[in-house]
Design a protein around this motif. Sequence first.
Motif, PDB file in Angstrom:
ATOM      1  N   LEU A   1       0.474   7.014  -5.210  1.00  0.00           N
ATOM      2  CA  LEU A   1      -0.080   5.704  -4.901  1.00  0.00           C
ATOM      3  C   LEU A   1      -0.899   5.767  -3.631  1.00  0.00           C
ATOM      4  O   LEU A   1      -1.663   4.862  -3.324  1.00  0.00           O
ATOM      5  CB  LEU A   1       1.053   4.706  -4.698  1.00  0.00           C
ATOM      6  CG  LEU A   1       1.805   4.328  -5.965  1.00  0.00           C
ATOM      7  CD1 LEU A   1       3.092   3.622  -5.616  1.00  0.00           C
ATOM      8  CD2 LEU A   1       0.923   3.430  -6.810  1.00  0.00           C
TER       9      LEU A   1
ATOM     10  N   GLN B   1       2.925  -1.529 -16.872  1.00  0.00           N
ATOM     11  CA  GLN B   1       4.113  -1.101 -16.128  1.00  0.00           C
ATOM     12  C   GLN B   1       3.801   0.249 -15.490  1.00  0.00           C
ATOM     13  O   GLN B   1       3.582   1.246 -16.187  1.00  0.00           O
ATOM     14  CB  GLN B   1       5.298  -0.987 -17.076  1.00  0.00           C
ATOM     15  CG  GLN B   1       6.454  -0.196 -16.507  1.00  0.00           C
ATOM     16  CD  GLN B   1       7.635  -1.051 -16.177  1.00  0.00           C
ATOM     17  OE1 GLN B   1       7.947  -1.998 -16.896  1.00  0.00           O
ATOM     18  NE2 GLN B   1       8.308  -0.736 -15.097  1.00  0.00           N
TER      19      GLN B   1
ATOM     20  N   ARG C   1       4.943  11.090  -8.233  1.00  0.00           N
ATOM     21  CA  ARG C   1       4.874  11.862  -6.990  1.00  0.00           C
ATOM     22  C   ARG C   1       4.560  13.323  -7.227  1.00  0.00           C
ATOM     23  O   ARG C   1       5.138  14.195  -6.582  1.00  0.00           O
ATOM     24  CB  ARG C   1       6.198  11.795  -6.240  1.00  0.00           C
ATOM     25  CG  ARG C   1       6.585  10.411  -5.876  1.00  0.00           C
ATOM     26  CD  ARG C   1       8.078  10.331  -5.969  1.00  0.00           C
ATOM     27  NE  ARG C   1       8.537   9.010  -5.594  1.00  0.00           N
ATOM     28  CZ  ARG C   1       9.212   8.768  -4.499  1.00  0.00           C
ATOM     29  NH1 ARG C   1       9.481   9.727  -3.663  1.00  0.00           N
ATOM     30  NH2 ARG C   1       9.600   7.560  -4.241  1.00  0.00           N
TER      31      ARG C   1
ATOM     32  N   ASP D   1       1.035   2.270   1.398  1.00  0.00           N
ATOM     33  CA  ASP D   1       2.171   2.636   2.243  1.00  0.00           C
ATOM     34  C   ASP D   1       3.384   1.755   1.955  1.00  0.00           C
ATOM     35  O   ASP D   1       4.512   2.227   1.872  1.00  0.00           O
ATOM     36  CB  ASP D   1       1.793   2.506   3.720  1.00  0.00           C
ATOM     37  CG  ASP D   1       0.811   3.589   4.139  1.00  0.00           C
ATOM     38  OD1 ASP D   1       0.903   4.704   3.598  1.00  0.00           O
ATOM     39  OD2 ASP D   1      -0.038   3.315   5.011  1.00  0.00           O
TER      40      ASP D   1
ATOM     41  N   LEU E   1       4.009   0.348  -0.802  1.00  0.00           N
ATOM     42  CA  LEU E   1       4.529   0.756  -2.102  1.00  0.00           C
ATOM     43  C   LEU E   1       5.339   2.036  -2.015  1.00  0.00           C
ATOM     44  O   LEU E   1       6.354   2.181  -2.699  1.00  0.00           O
ATOM     45  CB  LEU E   1       3.377   0.938  -3.091  1.00  0.00           C
ATOM     46  CG  LEU E   1       2.798  -0.373  -3.600  1.00  0.00           C
ATOM     47  CD1 LEU E   1       1.582  -0.110  -4.479  1.00  0.00           C
ATOM     48  CD2 LEU E   1       3.857  -1.135  -4.397  1.00  0.00           C
ATOM     49  N   ARG E   2       4.893   2.955  -1.179  1.00  0.00           N
ATOM     50  CA  ARG E   2       5.679   4.170  -1.019  1.00  0.00           C
ATOM     51  C   ARG E   2       7.075   3.826  -0.530  1.00  0.00           C
ATOM     52  O   ARG E   2       8.069   4.350  -1.027  1.00  0.00           O
ATOM     53  CB  ARG E   2       5.006   5.121  -0.027  1.00  0.00           C
ATOM     54  CG  ARG E   2       4.234   6.228  -0.708  1.00  0.00           C
ATOM     55  CD  ARG E   2       3.856   7.329   0.269  1.00  0.00           C
ATOM     56  NE  ARG E   2       3.407   6.810   1.551  1.00  0.00           N
ATOM     57  CZ  ARG E   2       4.031   7.021   2.691  1.00  0.00           C
ATOM     58  NH1 ARG E   2       5.116   7.765   2.726  1.00  0.00           N
ATOM     59  NH2 ARG E   2       3.547   6.505   3.807  1.00  0.00           N
TER      60      ARG E   2
ATOM     61  N   TYR F   1       8.985   2.313  -3.486  1.00  0.00           N
ATOM     62  CA  TYR F   1       9.421   3.292  -4.486  1.00  0.00           C
ATOM     63  C   TYR F   1      10.499   4.197  -3.916  1.00  0.00           C
ATOM     64  O   TYR F   1      11.472   4.512  -4.590  1.00  0.00           O
ATOM     65  CB  TYR F   1       8.232   4.104  -5.004  1.00  0.00           C
ATOM     66  CG  TYR F   1       7.469   3.388  -6.098  1.00  0.00           C
ATOM     67  CD1 TYR F   1       7.927   3.427  -7.413  1.00  0.00           C
ATOM     68  CD2 TYR F   1       6.323   2.662  -5.826  1.00  0.00           C
ATOM     69  CE1 TYR F   1       7.250   2.762  -8.418  1.00  0.00           C
ATOM     70  CE2 TYR F   1       5.638   1.992  -6.825  1.00  0.00           C
ATOM     71  CZ  TYR F   1       6.106   2.045  -8.124  1.00  0.00           C
ATOM     72  OH  TYR F   1       5.445   1.386  -9.115  1.00  0.00           O
ATOM     73  N   ASP F   2      10.322   4.617  -2.661  1.00  0.00           N
ATOM     74  CA  ASP F   2      11.331   5.490  -2.066  1.00  0.00           C
ATOM     75  C   ASP F   2      12.693   4.804  -2.019  1.00  0.00           C
ATOM     76  O   ASP F   2      13.718   5.410  -2.334  1.00  0.00           O
ATOM     77  CB  ASP F   2      10.928   5.904  -0.641  1.00  0.00           C
ATOM     78  CG  ASP F   2       9.868   7.007  -0.662  1.00  0.00           C
ATOM     79  OD1 ASP F   2       9.460   7.427  -1.757  1.00  0.00           O
ATOM     80  OD2 ASP F   2       9.463   7.444   0.436  1.00  0.00           O
TER      81      ASP F   2
ATOM     82  N   GLU G   1      14.396   4.478  -5.425  1.00  0.00           N
ATOM     83  CA  GLU G   1      14.848   5.752  -5.972  1.00  0.00           C
ATOM     84  C   GLU G   1      16.353   5.879  -5.818  1.00  0.00           C
ATOM     85  O   GLU G   1      16.897   5.585  -4.768  1.00  0.00           O
ATOM     86  CB  GLU G   1      14.189   6.867  -5.167  1.00  0.00           C
ATOM     87  CG  GLU G   1      14.406   8.220  -5.730  1.00  0.00           C
ATOM     88  CD  GLU G   1      13.059   8.815  -6.038  1.00  0.00           C
ATOM     89  OE1 GLU G   1      12.867   9.984  -5.789  1.00  0.00           O
ATOM     90  OE2 GLU G   1      12.185   8.064  -6.523  1.00  0.00           O
TER      91      GLU G   1
ATOM     92  N   SER H   1      14.313  -0.227 -11.602  1.00  0.00           N
ATOM     93  CA  SER H   1      12.953   0.287 -11.607  1.00  0.00           C
ATOM     94  C   SER H   1      11.996  -0.806 -11.153  1.00  0.00           C
ATOM     95  O   SER H   1      12.305  -1.992 -11.202  1.00  0.00           O
ATOM     96  CB  SER H   1      12.579   0.832 -12.985  1.00  0.00           C
ATOM     97  OG  SER H   1      12.537  -0.209 -13.912  1.00  0.00           O
ATOM     98  N   ILE H   2      10.848  -0.359 -10.689  1.00  0.00           N
ATOM     99  CA  ILE H   2       9.878  -1.265 -10.074  1.00  0.00           C
ATOM    100  C   ILE H   2       8.837  -1.680 -11.101  1.00  0.00           C
ATOM    101  O   ILE H   2       8.306  -0.849 -11.827  1.00  0.00           O
ATOM    102  CB  ILE H   2       9.176  -0.539  -8.907  1.00  0.00           C
ATOM    103  CG1 ILE H   2      10.195  -0.127  -7.848  1.00  0.00           C
ATOM    104  CG2 ILE H   2       8.071  -1.400  -8.295  1.00  0.00           C
ATOM    105  CD1 ILE H   2      10.918  -1.265  -7.198  1.00  0.00           C
ATOM    106  N   GLN H   3       8.596  -2.967 -11.159  1.00  0.00           N
ATOM    107  CA  GLN H   3       7.495  -3.436 -12.006  1.00  0.00           C
ATOM    108  C   GLN H   3       6.451  -4.046 -11.085  1.00  0.00           C
ATOM    109  O   GLN H   3       6.695  -5.060 -10.434  1.00  0.00           O
ATOM    110  CB  GLN H   3       8.007  -4.468 -12.997  1.00  0.00           C
ATOM    111  CG  GLN H   3       6.916  -5.304 -13.626  1.00  0.00           C
ATOM    112  CD  GLN H   3       6.728  -4.990 -15.075  1.00  0.00           C
ATOM    113  OE1 GLN H   3       7.698  -4.786 -15.805  1.00  0.00           O
ATOM    114  NE2 GLN H   3       5.482  -4.950 -15.508  1.00  0.00           N
TER     115      GLN H   3
END
Lengths: 343, 343
Positions: free
Chosen positions: A78, A102, A107, B85, B87-88, B91-92, B95, B100-102
Amino acid sequence: MERKRAKSGEIRLTEVAKLAGVSPITASRFFRKPEALSPSKRERVASAAKELGYVPNLAARALASQRTEVIGVLIPSLTNNVFSDVLRGIYDASEGSRYSIQLANTRYSILQEEQLLRLFQAQKPAGLIVTGIDQTAESRAVMEAMNCPIAQIMEVGPDPVDMMVGFSHYDAAFAAVSHLIPQGYQRIGFVGAQMDPRVQRRFGGYRDAMKAASLFDPRLIVTTPVPTSITLGGSLLADLLSKAPDTDAVFCGNDDLALGVLFECQRRHLSVPEDMAIVGFNDLEFMASAVPPLTSVRTNRYEMGRSAVTMVLAAIDGNRPPEPVVDLGFQLMVRESSSPRRA
Amino acid sequence: MERKRAKSGEIRLTEVAKLAGVSPITASRFFRKPEALSPSKRERVASAAKELGYVPNLAARALASQRTEVIGVLIPSLTNNVFSDVLRGIYDASEGSRYSIQLANTRYSILQEEQLLRLFQAQKPAGLIVTGIDQTAESRAVMEAMNCPIAQIMEVGPDPVDMMVGFSHYDAAFAAVSHLIPQGYQRIGFVGAQMDPRVQRRFGGYRDAMKAASLFDPRLIVTTPVPTSITLGGSLLADLLSKAPDTDAVFCGNDDLALGVLFECQRRHLSVPEDMAIVGFNDLEFMASAVPPLTSVRTNRYEMGRSAVTMVLAAIDGNRPPEPVVDLGFQLMVRESSSPRRA
DNA sequence: CGCGCAAAAGGTAGCGCTACCATTTTTTGC
DNA sequence: GCAAAAAATGGTAGCGCTACCTTTTGCGCG
């Protein structure tokens, strides 16, 4: 006291139907094929739904209809500007269709990709877009079992899982380096980071172009598996110059590195292109406005995302494209940073 | 010939249960609370599932359990590095959790946001992350009806829908401009693009800092609703200099503009900071490696995404944070581009 | 005025899973 | 060694919606 399963408490379709004075199935049709209702019922269902604030339950819909209106997208990063353009294309093309996107982030890990594919499989998306052509055998098996249109993007290659939209990174890099040589550059370095499959293929194009001109020299190559960044471009140029001080040009695996290289040149008072030519890859927006403007390979990232979605949507509707593999090509944007050498 | 509804053809939990010699509900538990099974059954279900290649049907699960394992995220742009950033971080932090991310993209449109919220509502996400604090009344109503933890990010302000993680754009801009003034700069311009609510608040900080020093002058302000870009920074500086040729510093609404301004200065042979000081906002990676290094306001974008998810996950599990509003602050990164004026 | 046909509306029966109990088996305490 | 508690397992009945088929309605025409 009979204790039954707790209902969600939300308004259901049945309630809407009751208020509208129609059967549930008619109300259901209103949301899926409104033109199949007579105008009077359509009106009544619409106002009943609005009055009750009805929100359809997508899980129930998906379960009953055996399909979803989701298109899964797998991208490796991203942070990388390249993908934000692809994503813009994807989102733009999906707009107006009833499908939603979705997104998942691999990574740059093919194992993560495998896992995410399994997650998508459980979701039964209507279509899938995956980045690249280097999936694991396991990932391929999952994709083949998914029974939905799939587009691989960013690259073209043999043996598509289903459809493909991309371009040849090898050819693009080959063209970029081949342009530098007749301009009079001989000691052309390669700097690369991340070294994902696409960067490796770009390296292949560089290597073969250099070999074809008998200019290949391993001392001109600096790579790192570290994720790319502008700052990193500067360090890699420093490495390169310590290994090969006579370097007169740099082909960068991407534009971020190229900008970092430019900054490093400025820091060292090397003028570009007189002392050092620079060529990037992707032609991000800043390349044209840098000082001097930087040569790069323009890739059709937005269009890639757009066509991938368009092809997937068409395939969902049964209109498969005649040709499953689409090569969007590339365009060498020659700018001042690679002007002919005067020396 | 009896024609029944077509089954999906996939392996169902019942089949797995049958092969494992247990009841369906036990097999179901295996996937949700494996530690509740005796080791022997756990083993048998696991191997049966593997043998049949069982993939759970998430729609059925969501319908039966009345919940999903999805966290919805609404951001205004995918092109803007700032959000990558965030979003990172998102997502991190997600994890390892089973959520899960939508992701959905509002494109800086509060109407689009409203629509996407309704879409999310139908999906019944377990949690929600939205950008900013300027939702429409309608959007707020939808969020309040959603009955799940919600985090607003990027800003802090009064009256959170639920939770908030951000910082004060006003204060950060005020601090940045207030730093320039004692350095000897007087004619400090403001260039802004996009002019979303956050940029407007940054402008507010600029304006008030300038007024406090009796330096405010509307001729020093150049803004445009056009989406931001590096190239645009150059044009905006050109505009600014034509309106106010005596400008001696520029506070930029973001770092892309700042880099564009730097390039434009290079093109005009204005040295930075002698002829023109530059201050950006966000402290993207390239700010430190530009030549000269550019002053900026560092914001904790990654951390913002990370905490938002962490807070939402905790709230899902019933552990609401004691304080619903978290201010992550900012840090002024003073670099060469705003060195004290020598004149 | 009734016939035939198409359009509109409805009834029924699940989709695949899990909540909610009830039941059985195992462990524990004394 | 036995009752009580705890752990493990199972049966039943939906979750809210739509596929599939049937029935009703509307309407033109001989």
